[in-house]
Each structure stands twice: as C-alpha cells, then as structure tokens.
Write an enzyme that holds these catalytic residues in place. Sequence first.
Site, short mmCIF file in Angstrom:
data_model
loop_
_atom_site.label_atom_id
_atom_site.label_comp_id
_atom_site.label_asym_id
_atom_site.label_seq_id
_atom_site.Cartn_x
_atom_site.Cartn_y
_atom_site.Cartn_z
CD GLU B 56 18.49 13.60 54.59
OE1 GLU B 56 19.03 13.07 54.00
OE2 GLU B 56 18.06 14.69 54.51
CB ALA B 158 51.71 29.18 44.96
CB SER B 172 56.30 29.54 38.91
OG SER B 172 55.77 28.53 37.96
CB THR B 200 48.08 29.06 33.27
OG1 THR B 200 48.29 30.10 33.75
CG2 THR B 200 48.64 28.07 34.36
CG LEU B 208 45.29 22.95 34.68
CD1 LEU B 208 44.79 23.86 33.83
CD2 LEU B 208 45.77 23.61 36.14
N GLY B 306 47.57 33.07 35.93
CA GLY B 306 48.54 34.08 36.11
C GLY B 306 47.88 35.35 36.81
CB ALA B 307 49.48 38.64 37.65
N GLY B 311 43.68 38.93 38.30
CA GLY B 311 43.14 40.51 38.37
C GLY B 311 41.65 40.39 37.66
#
Lengths: 375, 375
Positions: B56, B158, B172, B200, B208, B306-307, B311
Amino acid sequence: MTFRQQDYQFMQLALDLAKQGEFTTSPNPAVGCVIVNKDEIVGQGFHVKAGEPHAEVMALRMAGHKAKGATAYVTLEPCAHFGRTPPCAMGLIGAGVSRVIAAMQDPNPQVAGKGLAMLEKAGIATQVGLLAESAEWLNRGFLKRMRTGLPYVRLKMAMTIDGRTATATGESKWITGQQARADVQVERAKASAILSTSQTVLMDNAQLNVRWQQLPEGVKQGYPDKTLRQPIRIIMDRHHQLSADLALFQTNSPIYVVSQTEKKSQNLPHFCQAISLPALSGTQQLVYLMEQLGQRQINSVWVEAGATFAGALVEADLVDELIVYIAPKLLGDQARGLCHLPHLTQLAQAPQWRLQEVKQFDQDLKLIYVKDKLC
Amino acid sequence: MTFRQQDYQFMQLALDLAKQGEFTTSPNPAVGCVIVNKDEIVGQGFHVKAGEPHAEVMALRMAGHKAKGATAYVTLEPCAHFGRTPPCAMGLIGAGVSRVIAAMQDPNPQVAGKGLAMLEKAGIATQVGLLAESAEWLNRGFLKRMRTGLPYVRLKMAMTIDGRTATATGESKWITGQQARADVQVERAKASAILSTSQTVLMDNAQLNVRWQQLPEGVKQGYPDKTLRQPIRIIMDRHHQLSADLALFQTNSPIYVVSQTEKKSQNLPHFCQAISLPALSGTQQLVYLMEQLGQRQINSVWVEAGATFAGALVEADLVDELIVYIAPKLLGDQARGLCHLPHLTQLAQAPQWRLQEVKQFDQDLKLIYVKDKLC
C-alpha cells in the site's frame, strides 16, 4: 503442398464424421467423407460397419447430381478394390467429382496408392496429407495391422498417485471414480478386442464386456443400445482355470481362450474359441499370439490385467500405448505395483514413452503415453 | 456483495503484482496494491521484503495527491499495527482514499479485521472477498501459519509413470527432464524452508539450495541474482550423520540440523542451528518439529526426501500438498517406491487428495494435489 483455410474445416468435419463410426467399423477403419461444391457442403457420410457402404458412397448418395465438379474430402484414400462393396474410387469417378483431397494414403496392400492412381488416371486432381496426423491417430489400430500384421496394443492401468493398483490384500474396487470408469467403458467399446488373464477374471469375476448403460450420456445418444458391438474377449488361460459358471460367459459374444496346451478347456460355451500357444519363450508366445490376432483382423487390443502380464507385454515390446488413470489417493509402498519388469540397474534402461494426451475425469486424471518411437 | 467487471481486472493486477514478491517476502505474505482514480490506475506496488515498505505504501507513493478520492485494491487486508512499518490502514486514511477493496481478511491476530475496522471508522467504504480464492492460494503458507501456528508443508515427489523414484540400486539422476528440474528450483526459491534428511543429503551429496543459474529465464528477469534469498535448509539428522565436508555446507545460509539428542553434531559451520526432538513417538516428534518451525516464522516447507520420511509425514497428517512430477518412463515394481505407509487392507483407508493443478514441462507432468479437506 498448400491447402486453403476452408480445406482444413471440411477435412475436420470429415474426421468428426469418421469418429461416429469408431465403435462399430472394426475390422474396417473409421472413415468420413464430405463433398463440397462451390464451398457448399452437398454431401457427407461415414462408414458404419463392415459390409455396409463406405463413407464416400454415403456422401455421394446425399450429393446426387451436385457431386459433379465438386471436391471430395476423405479421411483415408478411397479404395480401389472390389471387396464387399465396389471400389469407392470408381464411385467418385462415376459421380463426376473434379478433385479429391485425402487426409492420408491407405496402407492396406489392396489400396496403397492404387485408389489415388485410379482417380488421377480419370483426370481427377488429387491431394494427400491434409490433417494426416489426426487421421493417423483415429485409425492407429487399423493402420498398425496393415503395416505390420500385428494389432495396436493399448495397456490400461488404473492407479493411485503413487502407482498402486490395489491394496496388498488385493482390494481394487474402486481405485478410480465413476466418470473414469465410464471412460473405460468407452475405450473398451472402441477396441476390436479386450485382452486379459484368467487371474484377473477370477479375482473380480469380471465380465470384460461393454455395458451400454454405463457409457456416458453423450456417447449413448450417438450409439444406440441395439447397435452395440461387443469387442472380442481374449483371455490368457494357460492352465485352464476358467470355468463355465463365470460371469464372463454370460455375455454371448466371441471369446478366445488362450492356453499353453492343445487340450481345450472343458464345458466352455459355443462362442469360445481356443488358441493354443506353441512351446516357445514367454515373449515369443506373446508375439505369436499377436500375430494370430492380426490374422484374425483384430486392429486394436485393449488390455486390462495385473502387473505380471502388463510387465510381460511391455518387456516383449508389444505395447503401443499406455492409458493411465490416476486417482487422488496414496496407498503406500506395500500395496500392489503397476507393472512387473526385470530388475533394472540403470535409469537409461527404462522404457521411454511420449506423453500424448491429458484428460481429467472429476478428480481422476487420464494420461495417454505412446511408444517413444512410433512404428 | 457485487463487484464490477473492472474491479476484477484491478484486483487481478494487484495479485499479479503481489506474485512479484513471492521469492522474497518470507516470513511476510506476498501483497499487491493498485490505486484507481476514476477508472485510471494512479498507483501500484507490491511488498518486496520484510522490513521494507508494504504494498500500500509503494502504491500510495506513486499515486501522490491522486490517491485522494481513489479506490485501493489490496490482495490482503491492510495492517492495523505498528510493526517494522506504520500501519497501512493509517496510510490509506491519511492519503484520503475513499474506498478499499481487499481480496481477503488477514488472519494475522495483529490484524484480523482491525485494519478494515480502522478504515471504516475513518469513513472509508470497504469491501472484502474479491478474488479471495486466488489470494488464499498465493499466500497459503503464511495463512496456514497464522491460522494454526504450523507451516504449510509441500511434499515433492519425482517419479516414473509407475510411481518409482529410483532403480532398485538407487539411481535417480535424472528421473525427470531439465525443464521439470528448473521448476523444482522455482519451487525451492518460493519456499520459506527446504526440508530433507541426512540420508537424502548423503546419497547425492545434495546442496538443497537454490541455484540462480538454473532458474528459468522468465524468472531470472524479475529476480536478479543479487537479491536471491536462500530458503532455510532443515535436515533430519537423528543419528548425527552429517559431516562438515558435505556440499550442503558450501552455501553459507542457515541450516537447522534436527536430531534425536541434545548432543550437537560436531564441527558443523556457524550457520547451523540445532533443533533437538524430545523423546516422543515418531509422529509426535514431527508435529513438535512443525510447531518449532512455525514459531521460527517459517510459512512454507518444501520437502525433498525418500519414501520413508515422505510416508512418515503423510501418516502424521502433516502434508498439505503433494507436488508430483511424472516422467514418461517405466521402471517396474522392483524399483524404489514413492511413499512408505503402513499396511492398508482397505481402499477406504487410503489418504484422499484433491487435484489442484496440472502442468506440462516438456515430456514431464507436474500434478499438484491438496488435502481433500482444507484446514
């Protein structure tokens, strides 16, 4: 070769007409025809069913004497041979059309340029290649069979976001929602044949037929119940597990039962035919099966099966198209996978596909992938 | 409440302006403002960075005396409190605007209707709710933190068509193509923080961080290299596996190292901060972590892991959004899965999502799913 803006519109109309035959023309291709005299549409038609008139004949009938001096737009080269109907090229010549634009040549060895040559010999101007890509896509089943002798194989998978088809205990009804399942009915209805395994049949007591009631309203309107064509059902039943009391056999329409041995499965209804696989490797047996199906004039095969059979087809390089329905769920990595493939150590070994189409059905997505290198 | 056609256009412009701040405003929301006098745009502005003027103020500066009697379109309720800058509501009153249209109320307890009340008390007409859904989506991170104290968690995955993230041996790089990976850089750049695990980090020696060079050209143009904000990196390092020689530590920007014990990981650079988890269940520890991040003013967390960790977050019901990149490959069911979840026996137990967005990057798809019930 250049085409006018109007040429595109008329050929698109011919393609739209052709699509009206998609459910019924098998083993013939779907073909549409528009006849235009001085930029006015004087005739249109499409092929409905083998043995019935071709698209050109329908359109010429409608055009009558106005076909004289007109341009005919056809989605596939007019035929040049006497089959169940006289050659369309002859019909076009007789009606006095002065120009024929075909979306593509017909690879059918009985045609393959002969139709166009016949027209040109009669002094008719011909052009080929207008909206060829759409025409190819529409008849990809028929065209693959004509070019290779093998049917075009479409592998259907219904999965969660994380690529799972069922819980670890096998519950899979229903991964996807009602709209996506209605679309599966449409895809089944377009296929020459539906291919599955006795394992899949037994798990759900599956009928693997087309349920007219479950087709979307828009499809029902153009495809009345009484004209419904049931695709041929082909069941891999290597170890004779099918029995006559299954729901599969309640629909009275041809079933090919594919087994390992000459021994015929017992007590199956009269509309079942046996195909027995020679003693070859698994991959060679699948190639043999596809050759058999090609010889039986099956253009396109819609596959609904589990991860093992799906993987075997992929591994044998027999799948032309993946149709993946994705439901907005996660099942986790203990649930059943999509496709069994041999252990790959390198990403570069992974079969590569090309994204062709994305559609949404309520909360489900439908992705169509084709082989990265088209045959 | 009715709005005119022009109101929509001006608010859309204000939203487009707000988006220009998306990479830099964290922990503040992205806000845009357009000032219109007799249907002529006389001022526009957006918030760039905490500590710098609000949208503003920028727009009022540009409008000058033309703000008198004008209408201000703001994507979020003007603030009413003295923070690092004086309240915007006061600025709008002082400039003599006669009407303020806000896309939505600010749930920040320091504002929460007080800004609008202040305006109304000064005789300014106010309206709220124009393009509210777009405004909500733009600041979903900030808004979730204001409403719940927790950050908005976006889980990136991915995968191949069949839901696999790597070969069985862990390869990967790269599942997806260059364009999709550039989009990941954009998403990282928008996040307040990037959350991952030491597993990871160690597997790929991952940095990262945001690599400005890898952002798409369109983004680079509006986001010069020298203004680059690195998201805070948060690494789950329960068992102190990180060591100072990792590429992660080459970018000199804050890292939170989350471990199980009070013991600090050794020899890590000065920009690392320890967060230690109390002795609770895994799920409770993750909730505790998110509360800590909320208290540290982290609006949105972009998760790459990762999984197992993915999860665990899903199971703890902490994921607000799934961002799924699908590459046109098949890896088969021996390859690594997407998401580890406890054994589900019934489909009805599967977490349910809502499809929000579908984008294509070359041959890769990007799907965005949000929690079926929004908080």
